[in-house]
Scaffold this active site. Sequence first.
Site, mmCIF file in Angstrom:
data_model
loop_
_atom_site.group_PDB
_atom_site.id
_atom_site.type_symbol
_atom_site.label_atom_id
_atom_site.label_comp_id
_atom_site.label_asym_id
_atom_site.label_seq_id
_atom_site.Cartn_x
_atom_site.Cartn_y
_atom_site.Cartn_z
ATOM 1 N N GLY A 124 22.212 -25.383 11.064
ATOM 2 C CA GLY A 124 23.574 -25.785 11.386
ATOM 3 C C GLY A 124 23.934 -25.485 12.826
ATOM 4 N N SER A 126 23.989 -28.424 15.786
ATOM 5 C CA SER A 126 24.661 -29.532 16.471
ATOM 6 C C SER A 126 25.964 -29.926 15.785
ATOM 7 C CB SER A 126 23.742 -30.757 16.529
ATOM 8 O OG SER A 126 22.612 -30.497 17.331
ATOM 9 N N GLU A 244 10.525 -22.271 16.882
ATOM 10 C CA GLU A 244 10.366 -23.654 16.419
ATOM 11 C C GLU A 244 9.142 -24.321 17.035
ATOM 12 O OE1 GLU A 244 13.115 -27.680 16.037
ATOM 13 O OE2 GLU A 244 13.621 -26.155 17.497
ATOM 14 N N SER A 360 18.283 -32.273 23.748
ATOM 15 C CA SER A 360 18.005 -33.519 24.457
ATOM 16 C C SER A 360 17.177 -33.264 25.708
ATOM 17 C CB SER A 360 19.309 -34.217 24.837
ATOM 18 O OG SER A 360 19.958 -33.514 25.875
ATOM 19 N N GLU A 362 17.655 -34.319 28.622
ATOM 20 C CA GLU A 362 18.493 -33.996 29.781
ATOM 21 C C GLU A 362 18.722 -32.490 29.870
ATOM 22 O OE1 GLU A 362 18.942 -38.199 28.874
ATOM 23 O OE2 GLU A 362 19.054 -36.387 27.633
#
Length: 381
Positions: A124, A126, A244, A360, A362
């Site tokens: 939980g 984003s 991860e 992302s 970016e």
Amino acid sequence: MAGDEAFRREIREWLADNLTDEVRGAGGPGRENEAFPQRLAFARRLAAAGWTTLAWPVGHGGRGASLAQQVIFHEEYARSGAPSRVDHIGTTMVGPTLMELGSPEQQRRFLPALASVDELWCQGYSEPGAGSDLAGVTTRARLDGDAWVLTGQKVWTSLAHVADWCFVLARTSPPDEGGPRHRGLSYLLVPMRQPGVTVRPIRQLTGDSEFNEVFFDDARTSRDLVVGRPGEGWRVAMATLAYERGAATVGQQIGFQRDLDDLVALARGNGAAADPHLRSRLARASVDLTVLRSHTLRTLSLETPPQANPSVVKLLWTRWRQGLGELAMDVLACGAPAADTERWQRLFLFSRADTIYGGSNEIQRGIVAERVLGLPRGDRR
């Protein structure tokens, strides 16, 4: 080493004895709902044999495998065509986080169920207004006696519809006036199967719905189910993200190699390989994948990998996989429809999300710019 080769034979033989056609090749990016009950049963067989907690310390119920053995396991697992793991969020992210930063009570409560795959987890992080910019999360949690009460929304939550628990980054106090936004966040362990938790599937380009929206409307979790102290959630969340991207990426790259080999075979079969431009792009894909694998193995062997290495690896593999999807479309365009056209279309469509989820590209470039190149930090308050 002889011990490592014996270990390779052990896992190879176990997979040969236990892998069945009903789960072979099932699941994966864009296909996580595929054969889910059968994959869950297979994960529990893995757990019973001690493979799911291979990297965990013996003291926490693991096998304490060396890094070389972890790499061997993920290589053989991928080469065998074994299914995508349904327990990876729990065993590779939540478990190690609790071992490092959780309380003894949290470890006793959760680690056995993680190891046996009796409880599934989702992430939980984003939110609609805070994707890769996790410091901007607005989901709130307040204390009410012996419980935290959560209100807010999470989005792109993989497998929330089958998860028993969610680790939630929530704001438990406002940041200091003019201070960094990540202060005041806490890392909470929240049961999913309760009033006040609503899960809504999100239909993707591929037609599947493995991602979800999750709404917390006065959902509750016990006061002692905060990992670390309240307000330390940013540190805990970053520790989870570091876990991860570990040895499992080697298995991911074995899958990439299989995709590339199959695409080369398709190009040879439908005449696309006669096009010198396409031949060059296929060769470039092979070289880039070799570089990615070499970089991964080198950094995994370092006692202290570069701080921004997870960002570098994500930039490399997402660019590579999106490029392969685009190349597959051009190969398909050169001849009659292939028998597995749907496979390549799904790869192309789902890979559009690769550069967005998990932080992302970016954001990853910003991390590399600041931590590797030493460029000035932007104002993120």
